[in-house]
Write a protein that holds these residues in place. Structure first.
Motif, PDB file in Angstrom:
ATOM      1  N   ASP A 164      -7.974 -12.953 -12.033  1.00  0.00           N
ATOM      2  CA  ASP A 164      -8.499 -11.931 -11.139  1.00  0.00           C
ATOM      3  C   ASP A 164      -8.274 -12.330  -9.682  1.00  0.00           C
ATOM      4  OD1 ASP A 164     -10.377  -9.459 -10.842  1.00  0.00           O
ATOM      5  OD2 ASP A 164     -11.202 -10.982  -9.498  1.00  0.00           O
ATOM      6  N   ALA A 165      -7.775 -11.390  -8.885  1.00  0.00           N
ATOM      7  CA  ALA A 165      -7.511 -11.666  -7.465  1.00  0.00           C
ATOM      8  C   ALA A 165      -8.248 -10.686  -6.565  1.00  0.00           C
ATOM      9  CB  ALA A 165      -6.004 -11.603  -7.196  1.00  0.00           C
ATOM     10  N   SER A 166      -9.269 -10.024  -7.112  1.00  0.00           N
ATOM     11  CA  SER A 166      -9.981  -9.018  -6.334  1.00  0.00           C
ATOM     12  C   SER A 166     -10.734  -9.617  -5.153  1.00  0.00           C
ATOM     13  CB  SER A 166     -10.944  -8.241  -7.239  1.00  0.00           C
ATOM     14  OG  SER A 166     -11.880  -9.115  -7.851  1.00  0.00           O
ATOM     15  N   GLY A 179      -8.800  -9.327  -2.226  1.00  0.00           N
ATOM     16  CA  GLY A 179      -8.449  -7.972  -1.828  1.00  0.00           C
ATOM     17  C   GLY A 179      -7.346  -7.325  -2.645  1.00  0.00           C
ATOM     18  N   PHE A 180      -6.844  -8.014  -3.680  1.00  0.00           N
ATOM     19  CA  PHE A 180      -5.767  -7.449  -4.485  1.00  0.00           C
ATOM     20  C   PHE A 180      -6.346  -6.596  -5.617  1.00  0.00           C
ATOM     21  CE2 PHE A 180      -3.683 -10.914  -2.349  1.00  0.00           C
ATOM     22  CZ  PHE A 180      -2.422 -10.404  -2.066  1.00  0.00           C
ATOM     23  N   PHE A 192       4.392   2.646   2.791  1.00  0.00           N
ATOM     24  CA  PHE A 192       3.694   1.377   2.917  1.00  0.00           C
ATOM     25  C   PHE A 192       2.193   1.595   3.106  1.00  0.00           C
ATOM     26  CE2 PHE A 192       8.019   0.643   4.105  1.00  0.00           C
ATOM     27  CZ  PHE A 192       8.317  -0.608   3.578  1.00  0.00           C
ATOM     28  N   GLY A 193       1.445   0.500   3.080  1.00  0.00           N
ATOM     29  CA  GLY A 193      -0.001   0.581   3.188  1.00  0.00           C
ATOM     30  C   GLY A 193      -0.622   0.642   1.813  1.00  0.00           C
ATOM     31  N   GLY A 194      -1.930   0.415   1.749  1.00  0.00           N
ATOM     32  CA  GLY A 194      -2.633   0.522   0.479  1.00  0.00           C
ATOM     33  C   GLY A 194      -2.077  -0.414  -0.566  1.00  0.00           C
ATOM     34  N   ALA A 195      -1.743   0.140  -1.739  1.00  0.00           N
ATOM     35  CA  ALA A 195      -1.280  -0.679  -2.856  1.00  0.00           C
ATOM     36  C   ALA A 195       0.043  -1.357  -2.568  1.00  0.00           C
ATOM     37  CB  ALA A 195      -1.167   0.173  -4.115  1.00  0.00           C
ATOM     38  N   ALA A 196       0.800  -0.823  -1.597  1.00  0.00           N
ATOM     39  CA  ALA A 196       2.038  -1.503  -1.228  1.00  0.00           C
ATOM     40  C   ALA A 196       1.742  -2.896  -0.679  1.00  0.00           C
ATOM     41  CB  ALA A 196       2.806  -0.681  -0.195  1.00  0.00           C
ATOM     42  N   ALA A 197       0.540  -3.073  -0.149  1.00  0.00           N
ATOM     43  CA  ALA A 197       0.151  -4.385   0.365  1.00  0.00           C
ATOM     44  C   ALA A 197      -0.711  -5.162  -0.626  1.00  0.00           C
ATOM     45  CB  ALA A 197      -0.606  -4.213   1.680  1.00  0.00           C
ATOM     46  N   ILE A 198      -1.546  -4.466  -1.391  1.00  0.00           N
ATOM     47  CA  ILE A 198      -2.535  -5.168  -2.223  1.00  0.00           C
ATOM     48  C   ILE A 198      -2.349  -4.900  -3.715  1.00  0.00           C
ATOM     49  CG2 ILE A 198      -4.247  -5.242  -0.381  1.00  0.00           C
ATOM     50  CD1 ILE A 198      -5.629  -2.835  -1.687  1.00  0.00           C
TER      51      ILE A 198
END
Length: 593
Positions: free
Chosen positions: A351-353, A356-357, A580-586
């Motif tokens: 888990d990487a939550s 922030g992932f 980009f942004g949102g899930a593209a980063a996390i």
């Protein structure tokens, strides 16, 4: 070569996540240099390039007629096809498409030509997309000369260059294999390895630099490879949660998906493009009630087998909600340069939550090899631990393949892609319906500003981050949204804040009603009667691709000042790519390149 387990350099991820890509005009000098580099490092996954090049100069008639091609043929399945090709095939099958009116051209027609040699841009059939005759790949010619020949002042000789079958700049393979099953690919790779041949690999051929075509190579055209997508959707049984990954990795795709709180997958064959994948998902949705969403490219002739391995920007398919193309990969099946048929994927994750992932971090990637690679019947395939002397580092391979370029590390024969829960779809078009007007054209700069703020600075419009991330856009005026969003309300507020409140101006932005998804919208809007019912391609075939470069703009810089957004808009009004942004980063498992 065959040393896939050598050192791979990994760079640390930047903590400045990019917000958008700007497509910018590139100087011909840098375009020519880039093209030369790309073509000189084209996909040679087996053998010694100098061996193949030297052989082409031998007095033996035909390309490598000194080799025992019958031996290769004897190992192929009955549905595979090994053919000799020449410039005449390219001229007869491919060139006519480029003489059609542009609205009638389609890469779908080029993909299905018998020789398998056609390319989306005509000039890609010559080295550096430059048909001027050259004995050394244009190394002694200048970028200014290329600029003149290709774009500014094409000489009258161009037609004769294109028509000359002896033009030394031609960059076409002379032998093409259409594999049907994985054993065909294994046989081809082993034959190439044993005889010092380079291999080039083509899926859809949708490549601006023509990476799938190279002279003096054995081309593997995957277009006729087994199509898994029509029957490839799997709904995972949640009861297997907590189970151990089986030795043959048969339950690995579902275990990983369930760990991501997802429940469905689709298996895609090594030659299937997004048109085929989207239509398979549409068929399942229409049969079962809309429940699936797949992340992919905007054009039907783009293939998951090229798009994904270069990153995969899904500006129209909810990438800001679900991540890049590489983030959709659950398990890979490949034939490596040593001839091994392998499948591999993450088998340990955590888990990487807390960081922030939104998806687990991959800790260990495991793989297996097929112990009976000559077996044609997939029902009889046997997957076992790889022999020690193969020395395959599946952790590094998984990292490299997902983002390190297509056709580089081996031949992808299938992939399991993540499916997401279906979300209601909305598409917004500026100044298109019922038809463009001067009044709407006059406020195009204001719409570009609105879109930039909605995507990258939503708080300036009193829009929530969640509503912003539901939407994306390729470098055109359209906006594509999934789930809850408030584009029309925000557009009306924006006009009011800028003293432009007017029902006619609000109506410049049109919401297409009643369409369940972007692929369905593309099929509905397809006006090319040569490809009814298919997801059309974009752009249409043309002599040469646009010289473009991508520039990443950090979100943190946009956050510093509203003036920074205006600076971007002043330079690139309508060519911002919001993927980009949102899930593209996390949405990353932190194990891709």
């Amino acid at each position: 070569g065959t040393d896939l387990h050598g050192p791979i350099i990994k760079q640390k991820n930047s903590n400045r996540s990019p917000a958008i890509i700007i497509h910018n005009k590139l100087t011909m000098a840098s375009f020519a240099d880039a093209a030369r580099f790309l073509l000189l490092t084209a996909v040679g996954i087996a053998g010694n390039p100098s061996t193949a090049d030297a052989a082409s100069a031998s007095p033996v008639s035909g390309w490598r007629s000194d080799l025992d091609w019958a031996a290769l043929n004897s190992k192929l399945s009955s549905s595979a096809s090994l053919i000799d090709t020449s410039y005449d095939d390219y001229a007869g099958e491919c060139l006519p498409e480029f003489s059609l009116p542009i609205q009638s051209r389609t890469n779908h027609a080029l993909i299905d030509q018998p020789s398998g040699m056609c390319l989306p841009h005509l000039y890609l059939g010559w080295e550096m997309s430059w048909p001027r005759p050259s004995e050394n790949g244009h190394l002694n010619q200048t970028a200014d000369q290329a600029l003149q020949d290709l774009l500014i002042n094409p000489p009258t000789d161009v037609e004769s260059w294109l028509a000359d079958p002896t033009n030394p700049s031609l960059n076409l393979p002379s032998k093409v294999l259409f594999p049907s099953i994985a054993s065909d690919v294994v046989a081809a790779v082993n034959f190439a390895k044993e005889n010092g041949l380079e291999i080039s690999v083509k899926n859809s051929g949708h490549s601006y630099q023509g990476a799938s075509s190279k002279k003096n190579t054995l081309l593997l055209n995957m277009n006729r490879y087994t199509h898994y997508a029509p029957t490839g959707i799997t709904d995972c049984d949640a009861s297997i949660l907590g189970s151990t990954v089986t030795e043959d990795l048969s339950n690995q795709p579902c275990l990983l998906s369930l760990a991501k709180n997802k429940s469905s997958l689709i298996r895609v064959g090594g030659g299937e493009n997004f048109d085929k994948v989207y239509r398979a998902v549409i068929a399942a949705n229409e049969e079962e009630g809309y429940k699936y969403h797949v992340v992919g490219g905007a054009a039907g002739t783009v293939s998951p087998m090229g798009w994904t391995w270069q990153g995969g920007l899904p500006g129209t398919m909810a990438g800001r909600l679900f991540g890049f193309g590489v983030d959709q990969v659950v398990q890979l099946e490949m034939v490596l340069p040593n001839g091994a048929h392998v499948k591999f994927g993450p088998t340990e994750w955590e888990d990487a939550s807390a960081e922030g992932f939104t998806v687990p971090r991959t800790k260990v990637v495991s793989g297996v090899c097929r112990s009976n690679p000559d077996e044609h019947d997939e029902e009889k395939w046997i997957w076992e631990r790889c022999p020690e002397d193969f020395d395959i580092d599946f952790n590094d391979l998984y990292f490299a393949v997902r983002g390190g370029g297509g056709g580089t590390w081996g031949v992808v024969t299938s992939v399991f892609l993540q499916l997401h829960d279906y979300l209601p779809f909305s598409a917004y078009f500026f100044n298109m319906f019922p038809s463009p007007t001067e009044e709407c054209s006059a406020i195009a700069p204001q719409f570009a500003e609105f879109k930039a703020k909605y995507m990258s600075a939503p708080s300036l419009l009193n829009v929530t981050k969640e509503h912003s991330l539901a939407c994306g856009s390729p470098p055109i005026l359209d906006i594509y949204c999934y789930g809850e969003e408030d584009v029309m309300q925000a557009w009306a507020r924006f006009l009011d804040l800028n003293n432009l409140a007017d029902p006619a101006k609000v109506a410049c932005l049109f919401n297409m009603p009643g369409v369940p998804g972007d692929a369905e919208l593309a099929i509905l809007g397809n006006k090319n009667d040569r490809i009814p019912g298919k997801v059309p391609d974009s752009p249409a075939p043309s002599p040469i691709g646009n010289p473009l470069a991508g520039v990443l703009v950090p979100q943190s810089w946009l956050d510093e000042s509203e003036e920074n957004i205006k600076t971007v808009l002043e330079n690139e009004l309508n060519t911002l790519y919001y993927a980009f942004g949102g899930a593209a980063a996390i949405g990353s498992d932190q194990a891709n390149s």
